[in-house]
Design a protein around this motif. Sequence first.
Motif, PDB file in Angstrom:
ATOM      1  N   ASN A  21       0.657  -1.195   0.007  1.00 56.90           N
ATOM      2  CA  ASN A  21      -0.045  -0.136  -0.145  1.00 56.90           C
ATOM      3  C   ASN A  21       0.752   1.328   0.017  1.00 56.90           C
ATOM      4  OD1 ASN A  21      -2.727  -1.497   1.153  1.00 56.90           O
ATOM      5  ND2 ASN A  21      -0.868  -2.230   2.288  1.00 56.90           N
ATOM      6  N   SER A  73       0.775  -5.532   3.975  1.00 56.65           N
ATOM      7  CA  SER A  73      -0.589  -5.701   4.797  1.00 56.65           C
ATOM      8  C   SER A  73      -0.790  -7.273   4.379  1.00 56.65           C
ATOM      9  CB  SER A  73      -1.624  -5.049   4.459  1.00 56.65           C
ATOM     10  OG  SER A  73      -1.996  -4.922   3.229  1.00 56.65           O
ATOM     11  N   ALA A  81      -5.275  -3.767   2.615  1.00 59.14           N
ATOM     12  CA  ALA A  81      -5.639  -2.840   3.626  1.00 59.14           C
ATOM     13  C   ALA A  81      -6.774  -1.949   3.236  1.00 59.14           C
ATOM     14  CB  ALA A  81      -4.329  -2.376   4.133  1.00 59.14           C
ATOM     15  N   ALA A 111      -8.064   2.266   4.548  1.00 53.13           N
ATOM     16  CA  ALA A 111      -7.776   3.311   5.273  1.00 53.13           C
ATOM     17  C   ALA A 111      -8.931   3.834   5.815  1.00 53.13           C
ATOM     18  CB  ALA A 111      -7.126   4.357   4.353  1.00 53.13           C
ATOM     19  N   TYR A 159      -4.847   2.696   8.953  1.00 61.39           N
ATOM     20  CA  TYR A 159      -4.777   1.579   8.086  1.00 61.39           C
ATOM     21  C   TYR A 159      -4.748   0.298   8.792  1.00 61.39           C
ATOM     22  CZ  TYR A 159      -2.886   4.985   4.913  1.00 61.39           C
ATOM     23  OH  TYR A 159      -2.585   6.245   4.158  1.00 61.39           O
TER      24      TYR A 159
END
Length: 212
Positions: free
Chosen positions: A81, A137, A141, A143, A199
């Motif tokens: 990410n 991740s 992921a 946010a 996150y």
Amino acid sequence: MAQFRLQGSKVLAVDMAGDAVKAKNGSMVAYEGEMTFKKMTGGGDGLRGMVTRRLTGEQMEVMEVKGSGTCYFADRASEINLVALHGETLYVESSNLLCTDAALRTGTTFTGLRGASQGNGFFTTTVEGTGQAAILSDGTAIALRVTPQTPLQVDPGAYIAHTGSLRQHFQSGVNFRTFIGEGSGEAFQIRFEGDGLVYVQPSERNTIGGDL
């Protein structure tokens, strides 16, 4: 400044023209052009960062990659990410930080009981300045926005990173696993209040929170 872009979701391509980046040691999978690789001592800038990591066990082996061309990074097929920083601070678990612009400053900060709940020590990694960072991740992921009107509760095992002016409260109570009968002992959550982004990954790392 180096240019970060994703090749799919699990490989980071960094285009450099005499630039440098800091990356997790051993995460380079390929490169085109002329590159040099130098292992850096400690994950934070300066003596304070190095000493803090030794005292807390927050280990983060970093290499500097410099040159002209394109370098590709990955880590155990984890999702990647991209986070763009504009003079702000990214707080991220050291195991989830893949790569940053060399101009960004890295260090450590005290997290209190949240770190203890994850078994990662009482400190977490900070990335400050203007530039890009790539975080890892387990799964894609998301946010989540936190505002003064909408605080957020997060399972400690799903937390990856956050930015903004956020306050953290480590609170006992019912976590998500308890609802499906997999919790044991006392359960914990992190409550975020203020203004920023958190996150979260769709998979939980092992924590000791359920046994405290």
